[in-house]
Motif scaffolding. Structure first.
Motif, PDB file in Angstrom:
ATOM      1  N   UNK A 283      76.532  58.179 179.148  1.00  0.00           N
ATOM      2  CA  UNK A 283      77.970  57.892 179.174  1.00  0.00           C
ATOM      3  C   UNK A 283      78.319  56.656 178.350  1.00  0.00           C
ATOM      4  N   UNK A 284      78.687  56.907 177.096  1.00  0.00           N
ATOM      5  CA  UNK A 284      79.082  55.851 176.171  1.00  0.00           C
ATOM      6  C   UNK A 284      80.580  55.907 175.886  1.00  0.00           C
ATOM      7  N   UNK A 285      81.361  56.428 176.828  1.00  0.00           N
ATOM      8  CA  UNK A 285      82.799  56.605 176.608  1.00  0.00           C
ATOM      9  C   UNK A 285      83.556  55.277 176.495  1.00  0.00           C
ATOM     10  N   UNK A 286      82.957  54.200 176.974  1.00  0.00           N
ATOM     11  CA  UNK A 286      83.593  52.887 176.851  1.00  0.00           C
ATOM     12  C   UNK A 286      82.687  51.917 176.097  1.00  0.00           C
ATOM     13  N   UNK A 287      81.826  52.441 175.234  1.00  0.00           N
ATOM     14  CA  UNK A 287      80.854  51.607 174.526  1.00  0.00           C
ATOM     15  C   UNK A 287      81.552  50.551 173.678  1.00  0.00           C
ATOM     16  N   UNK A 288      80.954  49.378 173.636  1.00  0.00           N
ATOM     17  CA  UNK A 288      81.494  48.302 172.825  1.00  0.00           C
ATOM     18  C   UNK A 288      80.766  47.008 173.091  1.00  0.00           C
ATOM     19  N   UNK A 289      81.262  45.945 172.518  1.00  0.00           N
ATOM     20  CA  UNK A 289      80.709  44.617 172.733  1.00  0.00           C
ATOM     21  C   UNK A 289      81.585  43.860 173.725  1.00  0.00           C
ATOM     22  N   UNK A 290      80.944  43.192 174.667  1.00  0.00           N
ATOM     23  CA  UNK A 290      81.639  42.355 175.632  1.00  0.00           C
ATOM     24  C   UNK A 290      80.714  41.213 176.036  1.00  0.00           C
ATOM     25  N   UNK A 291      81.257  40.232 176.716  1.00  0.00           N
ATOM     26  CA  UNK A 291      80.444  39.110 177.172  1.00  0.00           C
ATOM     27  C   UNK A 291      79.241  39.607 177.963  1.00  0.00           C
ATOM     28  N   UNK A 292      78.077  39.053 177.641  1.00  0.00           N
ATOM     29  CA  UNK A 292      76.873  39.444 178.362  1.00  0.00           C
ATOM     30  C   UNK A 292      77.007  39.148 179.854  1.00  0.00           C
ATOM     31  N   UNK A 293      77.877  38.203 180.205  1.00  0.00           N
ATOM     32  CA  UNK A 293      78.058  37.872 181.614  1.00  0.00           C
ATOM     33  C   UNK A 293      78.753  38.995 182.387  1.00  0.00           C
ATOM     34  N   UNK A 294      79.580  39.795 181.701  1.00  0.00           N
ATOM     35  CA  UNK A 294      80.227  40.909 182.393  1.00  0.00           C
ATOM     36  C   UNK A 294      79.206  41.939 182.848  1.00  0.00           C
ATOM     37  N   UNK A 295      78.099  42.053 182.133  1.00  0.00           N
ATOM     38  CA  UNK A 295      77.006  42.910 182.592  1.00  0.00           C
ATOM     39  C   UNK A 295      76.173  42.193 183.643  1.00  0.00           C
ATOM     40  N   UNK A 296      75.936  40.900 183.475  1.00  0.00           N
ATOM     41  CA  UNK A 296      75.186  40.138 184.469  1.00  0.00           C
ATOM     42  C   UNK A 296      75.832  40.235 185.847  1.00  0.00           C
ATOM     43  N   UNK A 297      77.154  40.261 185.886  1.00  0.00           N
ATOM     44  CA  UNK A 297      77.858  40.341 187.167  1.00  0.00           C
ATOM     45  C   UNK A 297      77.567  41.645 187.892  1.00  0.00           C
ATOM     46  N   UNK A 298      77.256  42.715 187.140  1.00  0.00           N
ATOM     47  CA  UNK A 298      76.876  43.973 187.782  1.00  0.00           C
ATOM     48  C   UNK A 298      75.636  43.790 188.647  1.00  0.00           C
ATOM     49  N   UNK A 299      74.751  42.879 188.255  1.00  0.00           N
ATOM     50  CA  UNK A 299      73.556  42.591 189.053  1.00  0.00           C
ATOM     51  C   UNK A 299      73.928  41.831 190.317  1.00  0.00           C
ATOM     52  N   UNK A 300      74.839  40.894 190.193  1.00  0.00           N
ATOM     53  CA  UNK A 300      75.142  39.979 191.300  1.00  0.00           C
ATOM     54  C   UNK A 300      76.044  40.601 192.340  1.00  0.00           C
ATOM     55  N   UNK A 301      77.011  41.444 191.960  1.00  0.00           N
ATOM     56  CA  UNK A 301      78.061  41.829 192.901  1.00  0.00           C
ATOM     57  C   UNK A 301      77.638  42.838 193.979  1.00  0.00           C
ATOM     58  N   UNK A 302      76.943  43.918 193.800  1.00  0.00           N
ATOM     59  CA  UNK A 302      76.463  44.548 192.570  1.00  0.00           C
ATOM     60  C   UNK A 302      77.428  45.635 192.091  1.00  0.00           C
ATOM     61  N   UNK A 303      77.186  46.123 190.845  1.00  0.00           N
ATOM     62  CA  UNK A 303      77.892  47.270 190.263  1.00  0.00           C
ATOM     63  C   UNK A 303      79.412  47.113 190.369  1.00  0.00           C
ATOM     64  N   UNK A 304      79.933  46.310 189.470  1.00  0.00           N
ATOM     65  CA  UNK A 304      81.286  45.774 189.584  1.00  0.00           C
ATOM     66  C   UNK A 304      82.380  46.822 189.637  1.00  0.00           C
ATOM     67  N   UNK A 305      82.242  47.943 188.912  1.00  0.00           N
ATOM     68  CA  UNK A 305      83.338  48.919 188.814  1.00  0.00           C
ATOM     69  C   UNK A 305      82.946  50.298 189.319  1.00  0.00           C
ATOM     70  N   UNK A 306      81.902  50.384 190.106  1.00  0.00           N
ATOM     71  CA  UNK A 306      81.301  51.691 190.412  1.00  0.00           C
ATOM     72  C   UNK A 306      81.687  52.208 191.796  1.00  0.00           C
ATOM     73  N   UNK A 307      81.440  53.498 192.005  1.00  0.00           N
ATOM     74  CA  UNK A 307      81.648  54.080 193.321  1.00  0.00           C
ATOM     75  C   UNK A 307      80.430  53.866 194.222  1.00  0.00           C
ATOM     76  N   UNK A 308      79.259  53.748 193.625  1.00  0.00           N
ATOM     77  CA  UNK A 308      78.004  53.637 194.387  1.00  0.00           C
ATOM     78  C   UNK A 308      77.744  52.165 194.710  1.00  0.00           C
TER      79      UNK A 308
END
Length: 357
Positions: free
Chosen positions: A211-236
């Motif tokens: 799923x690359x429907x939103x592929x692009x460049x963004x702050x590496x921290x926005x991905x790091x937050x997926x580890x901490x929160x976890x999964x910032x925008x997900x259903x799971x």
């Protein structure tokens, strides 16, 4: 389905057979088709509306970059169609997190974090390459990378608070603006865009991203937050056992530091990840709160087990209420907890089923 298969066969210059609908979304239809040599390919067709057009361009360009994901076999802008290699039916990270094997779930999380970290590091210096590929497949809709989505979500939250007659804490607008300005310019790295558990295959050859429907460049921290929160925008979304989120975050960070040496500094890392947690908290609040004011609902329409939206919102607000760097946002999350979570009777978010043993 017949129209999609015919267009894909014409694109590949070969016959395709026995299409199987793999689901997709309102933006796209995804099919698995057999080929004449006994193999199979994945065919993805995109809707002729704004998000469908954006998704086609991002996916075609993101896969063409060749840093991650299945091999791109063909892309047709006129037909809004992508054909890619079939990665098979390996379990996803969501499957193991919702399963009953804690070792498999822990291994999957670490493989996911390391894989995303390596992808971020490999992408350093490739932003211009992605821009050229995006121009090749452009259908006239800005990418999420170019869309001011962070500012839009922040404005949406402020407007909603005012409409709901919830007193907006002093300084919140300025605080959010400062967060946005920093996040939008710092440490850009490539991401498929939707790195949620169900878009990560755990294959015998390692992690493979979908799923690359939103592929692009963004702050590496926005991905790091997926580890901490976890999964910032997900259903799971469930809680991780004590210490697990930190271990996953360390695994991601270890992979990105060689490409971004500044991130070895704990002060830089902690400040950046806190900003990203703030961004995603605003994002999920603006996106979901209005949907559950009157009645709660599941985070996914069909997958079970799954938490409710109110459970996830409560968890996000509780997490963000500890961001002492951002006092106005902290006051906002506490207001939301008092105004809604206190009366929702939504139970606390449980740990992932795989770890609930």
């Amino acid at each position: 389905m017949d129209r999609i298969v015919r267009a894909a066969a014409e694109l590949l210059k070969t016959d395709l057979y026995d299409p199987v609908d793999l689901g997709g979304s309102r933006r796209s239809t995804v099919l698995r088709c057999r080929t004449g040599d006994g193999g199979s390919v994945i065919v993805k067709s995109y809707a002729a509306e704004r998000e469908g057009l954006r998704s086609f361009t991002s996916e075609a360009a993101g896969l063409s970059l060749g840093l991650a994901g299945p091999r791109l076999l063909g892309a047709d802008p006129a037909a809004r169609l992508v054909v890619m290699a079939d990665l098979g039916t390996a379990p996803t990270l969501a499957d193991v997190l919702l399963g009953d094997d804690p070792a498999a779930a822990a291994d999957g999380l670490l493989a996911w974090a390391r894989g995303l970290g390596r992808l971020a590091a490999r992408s350093a210096g490739r932003r211009a390459d992605l821009a050229r590929l995006r121009a090749r497949y452009d259908l006239g809709v800005p990418s999420w990378e170019d869309e001011p989505w962070i500012g839009q979500r922040m404005s949406g939250l402020l407007a909603w608070l005012e409409a709901a007659r919830i007193s907006v804490p002093y300084g919140l607008a300025d605080e959010l603006s400062a967060i946005r300005e920093t996040v939008e310019r710092e440490y850009p790295a490539f991401t498929p865009g939707d790195t949620c558990p169900d878009n990560n295959l755990l294959t015998p050859d390692g992690l493979r991203l979908l799923d690359f429907e939103a592929a692009g460049f963004q702050s590496v921290f926005l991905t790091a937050a997926y580890c901490r929160m976890p999964f910032s925008t997900c259903w799971c979304v469930y809680r991780l056992p004590a210490g697990m989120a930190a271990e996953v975050e360390r695994a991601f960070r270890a992979e990105v530091v060689p490409a971004f040496p500044d991130l070895a500094d704990d002060a830089v890392w902690q400040a950046g990840t806190a900003r990203a947690v703030a961004v995603w908290t605003v994002d999920v609040t603006a996106a979901l709160l209005a949907r559950v004011l009157d009645e709660d609902g599941p985070m996914h329409p069909t997958r079970r087990p799954v938490p409710t939206i109110r459970q996830v919102l409560r968890h996000r607000w509780e997490t963000a209420s500890g961001l002492e760097e951002f006092p106005a946002l902290v006051r906002t999350t506490r207001l939301l907890l008092d105004a809604f979570a206190a009366t929702w009777a939504a139970p606390p978010l449980p740990v992932y089923p795989a770890f609930d043993r």
